[in-house]
Design a protein around this motif. Structure first.
Motif, short mmCIF file in Angstrom:
data_model
loop_
_atom_site.label_atom_id
_atom_site.label_comp_id
_atom_site.label_asym_id
_atom_site.label_seq_id
_atom_site.Cartn_x
_atom_site.Cartn_y
_atom_site.Cartn_z
N UNK A 98 0.86 -1.18 0.00
CA UNK A 98 0.00 0.00 0.00
C UNK A 98 0.89 1.23 0.00
N UNK A 99 0.67 2.14 -0.94
CA UNK A 99 1.51 3.33 -1.04
C UNK A 99 0.71 4.60 -1.08
N UNK A 100 1.39 5.69 -0.77
CA UNK A 100 0.80 7.02 -0.84
C UNK A 100 1.84 8.02 -1.28
N UNK A 101 1.41 9.03 -2.06
CA UNK A 101 2.31 10.06 -2.57
C UNK A 101 1.65 11.43 -2.44
N UNK A 102 2.50 12.45 -2.21
CA UNK A 102 2.09 13.84 -2.21
C UNK A 102 3.17 14.61 -2.96
N UNK A 103 2.77 15.43 -3.95
CA UNK A 103 3.76 16.11 -4.79
C UNK A 103 3.31 17.52 -5.11
N UNK A 104 4.29 18.36 -5.47
CA UNK A 104 4.00 19.75 -5.86
C UNK A 104 4.97 20.15 -6.97
N UNK A 105 4.45 20.85 -7.97
CA UNK A 105 5.27 21.35 -9.08
C UNK A 105 5.22 22.87 -9.08
N UNK A 106 6.40 23.48 -9.29
CA UNK A 106 6.52 24.93 -9.34
C UNK A 106 7.15 25.32 -10.67
N UNK A 118 1.06 23.58 -8.94
CA UNK A 118 -0.06 22.77 -8.50
C UNK A 118 0.44 21.52 -7.80
N UNK A 119 -0.47 20.88 -7.08
CA UNK A 119 -0.13 19.68 -6.32
C UNK A 119 -0.95 18.49 -6.80
N UNK A 120 -0.49 17.29 -6.44
CA UNK A 120 -1.27 16.08 -6.66
C UNK A 120 -1.00 15.13 -5.51
N UNK A 121 -1.92 14.23 -5.29
CA UNK A 121 -1.74 13.18 -4.29
C UNK A 121 -2.36 11.90 -4.83
N UNK A 147 -4.71 19.42 -7.76
CA UNK A 147 -5.30 20.69 -7.32
C UNK A 147 -5.59 21.60 -8.51
N UNK A 148 -5.41 21.11 -9.74
CA UNK A 148 -5.62 21.93 -10.93
C UNK A 148 -7.11 22.16 -11.14
N UNK A 149 -7.51 23.41 -11.17
CA UNK A 149 -8.91 23.76 -11.40
C UNK A 149 -9.28 23.45 -12.85
N UNK A 150 -10.53 23.08 -13.08
CA UNK A 150 -10.99 22.70 -14.42
C UNK A 150 -10.65 23.75 -15.47
N UNK A 151 -10.84 25.01 -15.17
CA UNK A 151 -10.59 26.07 -16.16
C UNK A 151 -9.11 26.23 -16.51
N UNK A 152 -8.21 25.72 -15.67
CA UNK A 152 -6.77 25.80 -15.93
C UNK A 152 -6.19 24.49 -16.47
N UNK A 153 -7.03 23.50 -16.65
CA UNK A 153 -6.57 22.18 -17.06
C UNK A 153 -6.40 22.12 -18.58
N UNK A 165 -9.06 15.98 -13.16
CA UNK A 165 -9.80 15.59 -11.97
C UNK A 165 -9.35 14.26 -11.42
N UNK A 166 -10.05 13.80 -10.40
CA UNK A 166 -9.73 12.52 -9.75
C UNK A 166 -9.86 11.38 -10.75
N UNK A 167 -8.94 10.41 -10.62
CA UNK A 167 -8.92 9.27 -11.54
C UNK A 167 -8.54 8.00 -10.80
N UNK A 168 -9.16 6.90 -11.21
CA UNK A 168 -8.71 5.57 -10.81
C UNK A 168 -7.94 5.02 -11.99
#
Length: 176
Positions: A98-106, A118-121, A147-153, A165-168
């Motif tokens: 079982x794994x977990x990740x948290x990331x941020x890009x600048x 923006x960030x992702x997890x 964390x990317x808003x729809x209008x900026x995607x 958005x969220x994805x499996x």
């Protein structure tokens, strides 16, 4: 954006070694967009990235950290940095991890790319299957969110895309 790209080709290399109880990976990647036709003075898409990864196992838990840097990120977005941290836990049940990740890009100029700073997890469940005399098949199920808003995607024609958005996700990999 005014581009006609047919293929992304990634050239990469690296070295892995132990250092002070950590496993270290140093990598370099060149992203090339074959068949690119730039129109109207659009910025170049090709870019290079250097990546440093470190991990350390403490019993059934592995701690991971990644730092990526690019002097001129995708679509001339300027200097880019990426940081990621995570944990993997070997559950002891049926070989599952079982794994977990948290990331941020600048990015220096995120408007050139449409997203950035923006960030992702994500969380994932992974299992390896050894195939004698061939290698290892790795199966992974993941759930990820940004964390990317729809209008900026990936805005095209003033509208955002529905891909941030969220994805499996399910994936298979093979190591030989």
């Amino acid at each position: 954006m005014g581009y006609d790209v047919t293929t992304e080709i990634d050239l990469f290399g690296g070295i892995r070694f132990p250092l002070g109880g950590f496993n270290i990976d140093l990598q370099g990647i060149w992203y090339h967009y074959a068949g690119l036709t730039r129109r109207g003075g659009q910025p170049r898409l090709d870019y290079a990235e250097a990546i440093l990864r470190a991990s350390r196992s403490l019993g059934p838990v592995t701690i991971l950290a990644t730092l990526g840097a690019s002097p001129n990120y995708f679509a001339s977005s300027g200097t880019g940095f990426y940081v990621e941290g995570g944990l993997d836990w070997q559950t002891g049940f049926w070989g599952l991890t079982l794994g977990g990740r948290l990331a941020h890009q600048m990015l220096q100029r995120p408007a050139n790319f449409g997203a950035g700073n923006d960030s992702w997890w994500g969380v994932n469940l992974t299992r390896d299957f050894t195939i004698e005399a061939m290698g290892t098949l790795t199966a992974t199920l993941s759930y990820v969110q940004t964390s990317i808003a729809h209008e900026h995607c990936v805005p095209i024609a003033g509208r955002g895309q529905d891909i941030c958005g969220a994805r499996a996700l399910a994936s298979l990999g093979f190591r030989f």
